[in-house]
Design a protein around this motif. Sequence first.
Motif, PDB file in Angstrom:
ATOM      1  N   HIS A 148      21.044  -9.703   1.220  1.00  0.00           N
ATOM      2  CA  HIS A 148      21.224  -8.503   1.958  1.00  0.00           C
ATOM      3  C   HIS A 148      22.484  -8.676   3.175  1.00  0.00           C
ATOM      4  O   HIS A 148      23.270  -8.000   3.255  1.00  0.00           O
ATOM      5  CB  HIS A 148      19.896  -7.898   2.775  1.00  0.00           C
ATOM      6  CG  HIS A 148      20.221  -6.949   3.432  1.00  0.00           C
ATOM      7  ND1 HIS A 148      20.491  -5.531   3.034  1.00  0.00           N
ATOM      8  CD2 HIS A 148      20.524  -6.857   4.843  1.00  0.00           C
ATOM      9  CE1 HIS A 148      20.881  -4.819   4.126  1.00  0.00           C
ATOM     10  NE2 HIS A 148      20.757  -5.686   5.138  1.00  0.00           N
ATOM     11  N   GLN A 149      22.104 -10.148   3.671  1.00  0.00           N
ATOM     12  CA  GLN A 149      23.280 -10.484   4.482  1.00  0.00           C
ATOM     13  C   GLN A 149      24.874 -10.538   4.009  1.00  0.00           C
ATOM     14  O   GLN A 149      25.550  -9.879   4.394  1.00  0.00           O
ATOM     15  CB  GLN A 149      22.913 -11.940   5.178  1.00  0.00           C
ATOM     16  CG  GLN A 149      23.553 -12.510   6.179  1.00  0.00           C
ATOM     17  CD  GLN A 149      23.803 -11.519   7.580  1.00  0.00           C
ATOM     18  OE1 GLN A 149      22.549 -10.824   7.789  1.00  0.00           O
ATOM     19  NE2 GLN A 149      24.903 -11.410   8.311  1.00  0.00           N
ATOM     20  N   SER A 152      25.692  -6.807   3.197  1.00  0.00           N
ATOM     21  CA  SER A 152      26.019  -5.936   4.368  1.00  0.00           C
ATOM     22  C   SER A 152      27.442  -6.287   4.987  1.00  0.00           C
ATOM     23  O   SER A 152      28.087  -5.868   5.187  1.00  0.00           O
ATOM     24  CB  SER A 152      24.944  -5.882   5.101  1.00  0.00           C
ATOM     25  OG  SER A 152      24.710  -7.014   5.898  1.00  0.00           O
ATOM     26  N   THR A 153      27.785  -7.675   4.768  1.00  0.00           N
ATOM     27  CA  THR A 153      28.952  -8.206   5.454  1.00  0.00           C
ATOM     28  C   THR A 153      29.984  -7.882   4.503  1.00  0.00           C
ATOM     29  O   THR A 153      31.133  -7.404   5.109  1.00  0.00           O
ATOM     30  CB  THR A 153      28.976  -9.778   5.546  1.00  0.00           C
ATOM     31  OG1 THR A 153      27.521  -9.996   6.360  1.00  0.00           O
ATOM     32  CG2 THR A 153      30.096 -10.422   6.197  1.00  0.00           C
ATOM     33  N   ARG A 154      30.229  -8.161   3.064  1.00  0.00           N
ATOM     34  CA  ARG A 154      31.291  -8.076   2.569  1.00  0.00           C
ATOM     35  C   ARG A 154      31.526  -6.597   1.974  1.00  0.00           C
ATOM     36  O   ARG A 154      32.651  -6.160   1.892  1.00  0.00           O
ATOM     37  CB  ARG A 154      30.936  -8.806   1.230  1.00  0.00           C
ATOM     38  CG  ARG A 154      31.210 -10.492   1.368  1.00  0.00           C
ATOM     39  CD  ARG A 154      32.275 -10.641   2.194  1.00  0.00           C
ATOM     40  NE  ARG A 154      32.730 -12.108   2.244  1.00  0.00           N
ATOM     41  CZ  ARG A 154      32.669 -13.085   1.326  1.00  0.00           C
ATOM     42  NH1 ARG A 154      32.920 -12.683   0.148  1.00  0.00           N
ATOM     43  NH2 ARG A 154      32.691 -14.532   1.713  1.00  0.00           N
ATOM     44  N   SER A 156      30.717  -3.679   3.453  1.00  0.00           N
ATOM     45  CA  SER A 156      30.776  -2.664   4.453  1.00  0.00           C
ATOM     46  C   SER A 156      32.393  -2.588   4.799  1.00  0.00           C
ATOM     47  O   SER A 156      32.549  -1.715   5.906  1.00  0.00           O
ATOM     48  CB  SER A 156      30.001  -2.939   5.389  1.00  0.00           C
ATOM     49  OG  SER A 156      30.374  -4.108   6.297  1.00  0.00           O
ATOM     50  N   ALA A 157      33.163  -3.460   4.367  1.00  0.00           N
ATOM     51  CA  ALA A 157      34.466  -3.695   4.979  1.00  0.00           C
ATOM     52  C   ALA A 157      35.537  -2.376   4.348  1.00  0.00           C
ATOM     53  O   ALA A 157      35.921  -1.931   5.127  1.00  0.00           O
ATOM     54  CB  ALA A 157      35.243  -4.831   4.484  1.00  0.00           C
ATOM     55  N   CYS A 158      35.095  -1.776   3.301  1.00  0.00           N
ATOM     56  CA  CYS A 158      35.869  -0.831   2.646  1.00  0.00           C
ATOM     57  C   CYS A 158      35.383   0.615   2.895  1.00  0.00           C
ATOM     58  O   CYS A 158      36.080   1.568   2.697  1.00  0.00           O
ATOM     59  CB  CYS A 158      36.490  -0.925   1.507  1.00  0.00           C
ATOM     60  SG  CYS A 158      37.167  -2.754   1.254  1.00  0.00           S
ATOM     61  N   LEU A 161      28.478   1.166   3.708  1.00  0.00           N
ATOM     62  CA  LEU A 161      27.175   0.609   2.714  1.00  0.00           C
ATOM     63  C   LEU A 161      26.506   1.439   1.889  1.00  0.00           C
ATOM     64  O   LEU A 161      25.803   2.109   2.354  1.00  0.00           O
ATOM     65  CB  LEU A 161      26.634  -0.515   3.740  1.00  0.00           C
ATOM     66  CG  LEU A 161      25.911  -1.522   2.900  1.00  0.00           C
ATOM     67  CD1 LEU A 161      27.015  -2.487   2.335  1.00  0.00           C
ATOM     68  CD2 LEU A 161      24.980  -2.204   4.089  1.00  0.00           C
ATOM     69  N   ALA A 183      35.708  -7.418  -2.366  1.00  0.00           N
ATOM     70  CA  ALA A 183      35.023  -7.759  -1.598  1.00  0.00           C
ATOM     71  C   ALA A 183      34.890  -9.412  -1.602  1.00  0.00           C
ATOM     72  O   ALA A 183      34.329 -10.222  -0.804  1.00  0.00           O
ATOM     73  CB  ALA A 183      33.487  -7.305  -2.084  1.00  0.00           C
TER      74      ALA A 183
ATOM     75  N   ASN B 162      40.889  -2.240  10.373  1.00  0.00           N
ATOM     76  CA  ASN B 162      40.552  -1.358   9.601  1.00  0.00           C
ATOM     77  C   ASN B 162      39.496  -0.177  10.526  1.00  0.00           C
ATOM     78  O   ASN B 162      38.481  -0.661  10.667  1.00  0.00           O
ATOM     79  CB  ASN B 162      39.574  -1.961   8.528  1.00  0.00           C
ATOM     80  CG  ASN B 162      38.800  -1.213   7.618  1.00  0.00           C
ATOM     81  OD1 ASN B 162      38.657  -0.145   7.880  1.00  0.00           O
ATOM     82  ND2 ASN B 162      38.438  -1.738   6.717  1.00  0.00           N
ATOM     83  N   ALA B 165      36.053   0.649   9.590  1.00  0.00           N
ATOM     84  CA  ALA B 165      35.165  -0.434   9.381  1.00  0.00           C
ATOM     85  C   ALA B 165      34.634  -0.740  11.056  1.00  0.00           C
ATOM     86  O   ALA B 165      33.533  -1.131  11.447  1.00  0.00           O
ATOM     87  CB  ALA B 165      35.523  -1.549   8.861  1.00  0.00           C
ATOM     88  N   ILE B 415      40.393 -10.914  -0.576  1.00  0.00           N
ATOM     89  CA  ILE B 415      40.353 -10.941   0.943  1.00  0.00           C
ATOM     90  C   ILE B 415      39.098 -10.387   1.530  1.00  0.00           C
ATOM     91  O   ILE B 415      39.072  -9.086   1.118  1.00  0.00           O
ATOM     92  CB  ILE B 415      41.584 -10.669   1.720  1.00  0.00           C
ATOM     93  CG1 ILE B 415      42.884 -11.266   1.065  1.00  0.00           C
ATOM     94  CG2 ILE B 415      41.493 -10.454   3.095  1.00  0.00           C
ATOM     95  CD1 ILE B 415      43.318 -12.507   2.008  1.00  0.00           C
ATOM     96  N   GLY B 417      37.350  -8.671   4.199  1.00  0.00           N
ATOM     97  CA  GLY B 417      38.071  -8.035   5.304  1.00  0.00           C
ATOM     98  C   GLY B 417      36.944  -8.109   6.471  1.00  0.00           C
ATOM     99  O   GLY B 417      35.843  -8.765   6.317  1.00  0.00           O
ATOM    100  N   ILE B 418      37.396  -7.483   7.696  1.00  0.00           N
ATOM    101  CA  ILE B 418      36.369  -7.533   8.756  1.00  0.00           C
ATOM    102  C   ILE B 418      35.195  -6.578   8.244  1.00  0.00           C
ATOM    103  O   ILE B 418      35.415  -5.639   7.572  1.00  0.00           O
ATOM    104  CB  ILE B 418      36.736  -7.200  10.157  1.00  0.00           C
ATOM    105  CG1 ILE B 418      35.962  -7.421  11.129  1.00  0.00           C
ATOM    106  CG2 ILE B 418      37.293  -5.671  10.097  1.00  0.00           C
ATOM    107  CD1 ILE B 418      36.378  -7.867  12.440  1.00  0.00           C
ATOM    108  N   SER B 419      33.945  -7.180   8.550  1.00  0.00           N
ATOM    109  CA  SER B 419      32.582  -6.395   8.260  1.00  0.00           C
ATOM    110  C   SER B 419      32.274  -5.314   9.231  1.00  0.00           C
ATOM    111  O   SER B 419      32.377  -5.703  10.505  1.00  0.00           O
ATOM    112  CB  SER B 419      31.838  -7.486   8.090  1.00  0.00           C
ATOM    113  OG  SER B 419      30.645  -6.850   7.679  1.00  0.00           O
ATOM    114  N   ALA B 420      31.819  -4.143   8.728  1.00  0.00           N
ATOM    115  CA  ALA B 420      31.017  -3.130   9.538  1.00  0.00           C
ATOM    116  C   ALA B 420      29.710  -3.702   9.679  1.00  0.00           C
ATOM    117  O   ALA B 420      29.222  -3.101  10.683  1.00  0.00           O
ATOM    118  CB  ALA B 420      30.958  -1.722   8.780  1.00  0.00           C
ATOM    119  N   GLY B 421      29.049  -4.785   9.079  1.00  0.00           N
ATOM    120  CA  GLY B 421      27.887  -5.278   9.612  1.00  0.00           C
ATOM    121  C   GLY B 421      26.833  -4.348   8.970  1.00  0.00           C
ATOM    122  O   GLY B 421      26.780  -3.320   8.272  1.00  0.00           O
ATOM    123  N   ASN B 422      25.628  -4.760   9.845  1.00  0.00           N
ATOM    124  CA  ASN B 422      24.309  -3.808   9.245  1.00  0.00           C
ATOM    125  C   ASN B 422      24.338  -2.501  10.267  1.00  0.00           C
ATOM    126  O   ASN B 422      24.754  -2.615  11.367  1.00  0.00           O
ATOM    127  CB  ASN B 422      23.375  -4.781   9.825  1.00  0.00           C
ATOM    128  CG  ASN B 422      22.409  -5.626   8.646  1.00  0.00           C
ATOM    129  OD1 ASN B 422      22.646  -4.904   7.569  1.00  0.00           O
ATOM    130  ND2 ASN B 422      22.611  -6.627   9.059  1.00  0.00           N
TER     131      ASN B 422
END
Lengths: 204, 814
Positions: A148-149, A152-154, A156-158, A161, A183, B162, B165, B415, B417-422
């Motif tokens: 999950h970690q 959610s990190t990878r 959610s960038a584009c 989620l 990702a 971004n 994000a 690549i 990219g920067i994460s939007a996280g939880n």
Amino acid sequence: MKDRSRPRLIVVMGLGFAVLLAIGVIAQAATQTLFARELTPLFGDAQDGTAIGNVTPGTPVQSAETSSGRTSITMDGWAQQGGDTVIYTAVGQRIVLATLTQAGLAHRQILDTARDAYGNTWNHVQVTGFADSGEFVPDVNVVWTAAHQLYSTRCSACHALHATTDFTANQWPGILQTMEKNAALDPQQSALITQYLQTHARAP
Amino acid sequence: MSQQGRISRRDLIVGTAAAGSALVVPPEIARAIEAAGGDPAAIEVVPTATHWGMIEATVRRGKFTGAKGSARDAHPTRMIDSFADRVYAKSRVQYPSVRKSFLEQGYKAGGEGRGREEFVRVSWEKAFDLVASELKRVKSGHGNASIFPGTADWQSVGSLHNASALVRRMLGLHGGFTDCTGDPSVAAAMVILPHVLGDLEVYSQQSAWPTIQQNTDLLVLWGCDPVKGDQIGTHPSDHYFYGAIEKFRDKVRAKRARVIAIDPRRSSTVEYLEAEWIAPRPNTDTALMLGIAHELIATGKHDKAFLDAYTVGFDQLSDYITGKSDGVAKTPEWASKITSLDAATIRTLAHDMQRNRTMLMSGYSIQRADHGEQPYWMLVALASILGQIGLPGGGYGISYHYDNGGDLTANAPGIAGISAGNNPVTAALPFERFTDMLLNPGKQVPYNGTTFTYPDIRLIYYAGGSPLTHLWQTNKVLEAWRRPETIIVNEPFWTSTAKFADVVLPTTTTFERNDIEVCGAYSHQYIVAMKRVIPPLYEAKSDFDILAGISKQLGFEQQFTEGKSEMAWIREFYEGAQKQAAPMKVAMPDFETFWKRGYVEFPTPADSKEFTVHADFRENPALHPLGTPSGKIELYSATIAGYHYDDCPPHPTWIEPAEWLGSPKAKQYPLHMVSPHPYYRLHSQLDNTWIRTWYEVQHREPIWINTEDAKKRGIANGDVVKVHNDRGSTLAGAMVTDRVRPGVVVLHEGAWYDPDNPQSGTPTCKHGLPNVVTLDKGTSQLAQGNIANTTLVEVSKHEGPIPTVTAFDPPRVT
């Protein structure tokens, strides 16, 4: 947790036990349910050798410790006839437990067959082999927390989620395959996230 | 004709640029150079990248004066001539600005004054404080689910900057927000195709162009315009398509392939390939495909072996097509009445498709219509009936017009990219229901077999997009937009969304910050350095710095930035790619070398040229099943049957759209308006630059109207016209042309909204935003996608004085 974390009623006997004895490894009598932490090579014997397949992250196995650093494992699943090298959790439910090489087919036993609603024929199979002991953990939540970690990190960038329940277990692998390059997921990471999403997917 | 006048002027401009003389310098830029005391020797060339591709920016004495395509781009788009003008545009937001009454009374000012009140310039400290206190207030008073960041929009390329994000990253650390799923481009497709094919398909790599070059006898462009669409990309476009299509045109000219376009307009691709043109009524694609399918079944030409081995549900679909299940045979004559095409044309199409290796290449437009799930489902069904899915050069493709689908995939790392996280709030809704959500908190809405409940949104924080441009039925949007207590926008420009916000925070353009990106969305051929071209203008800050500033006020700056600077993040992204590349045996230079050189190129393996979608499935469907319940193509879906939606039956079905040329409403509004993506913009991006002079008619967005329709209405080429229906009205500039069929008008999406009277409930747009007249309704209960292309209008000559366009003027800021 859904089906996969539930221990399956598997009796490790017969062929698997005979193999253990035949190669002279001392197996413990008691078995326990363990879970693959990551995409883990499956071997045909307790010694060094060419892998006969891969066990996917989060897959429950019945394990008996050996003295050699490898554990003997048994998995129970279903394979579609014609695509016999891919072992899934259930008929029509394409969550991969393990993939086998052609040579790996010798290490599976067909217990039963069934037909699904679409006319596909499935074999109920039991796969027995060996894997490095360090690749398994007793608590599947350890695997899913890491998954999950990473997810959610990878992922959610584009885009927003997705809830794991946005797609079914069968739909997720194709979607992940499409997205894994964006990702920047390596094969291990991709396998971990795929299994996580499938295991927590919406009911078909 | 003024149309010809525009084109020749454009060609002249481009010719000048290509001749390599001084870059084309619009007057605003010329003034900027002059102001800098222009020494022509003081020139610097900086590589960077945008949605339009890899470019080289020219800087003269500290001013960004122009850009040209990178040496690695054989087919750069002319749109890059707008970049310098865009950076210095009059429409730039220069300072943090707050709507006057909002500054005085806070959220209690209410939303009525949005879009008409003046703004007040504030300091960044004041702005951060105001935004942070609003976020705290709304969180404690209404909960995190009442905070909404909108959708992930096109914004700019870049793995760090971004905007959407970064907003989510900050809001996630603040405790969460209501998110939304889906993509307005492909909302119906994204939901129906997983049921049919087990995958989204719309974002998937397509069969490689060399397989089409070698094998395709008949290319059918079904509402598909890659000559236009592949200029841009979600990642910097590598413009691979343009080399491929040049070769394919040679094949067409040598009579070794045919191209048939099914489209209400002669698109850029139709013109380029000199294609045969078949123009049905808009929104009747499903009926046309059913008519073709009927002909194939009736003549026994359907591929029974393929249907047996690779699909389920053909019997149910066939019973519907032949009329066995509903008493209506979907014959070519039946389809003729709906589509307005001759039955003979439909029959010929069927047999041409069946006799040849045929690629059905569709754009996204046919699914942005009422019941938009159906044409895509039926396209896959038709391709199944033809039986060529998985064969080189055959089958269907739905992403050739987007991101250079069919490009060759390199052996390259990605690549991260920067994460939007939880996001601790898990509820999400399809973006398309945005307006309905604001108007109806608590309402329950069916969606893809589930039901979701609209949250009560109190605060919107939008970055990197302009919803007031792209949401449908603008007057309804305006009503909804008054509801939230607080609207915060990060923007480089005074878009309509910024003008209708409470707090506007000025962001840098991509040329004012460093970043890193993968070039080639499907090829992944390069990783490129996006180097800062000039320092930030005015008081603009990057979205990263803005959100870090707000995070500091909220007490989680460290978690937001992770203690890393802009360049530290970029280096980390690059080194992550290096780690991934190592086991792939792909060489990458160290970061310093990469940054200095500006790019790293990855090798393209030979087998990329042979990639055919679903070839593995065709080879062994048991070993390579699709992600559907059956593992096969589902022409009938038991899952969808279980949802019992009357507007999305369990097999492809012709259902009349809410409005179309065959509906009673066409008596009052007899023209069907379609609003495809524009040629010289990325949606609304670049409209605020001088290149709008290439296409505008009397400073308005051009509307294509057929000669016959124009004549009936006394409209001449170059007239200002009013496009209207019972939902609203907009002015536009008439472009009288036979590139569109009679009964249809084309008003490209993305013209900046310019209400003549923002106080009024139904202002007229002075500039040509099509969404003023589109209908805010979901495709069906299944996908709830937008139906922008289901719009009937009347067009009449504008009478009286022509109002001045003010879309690009900043509001008054004191």
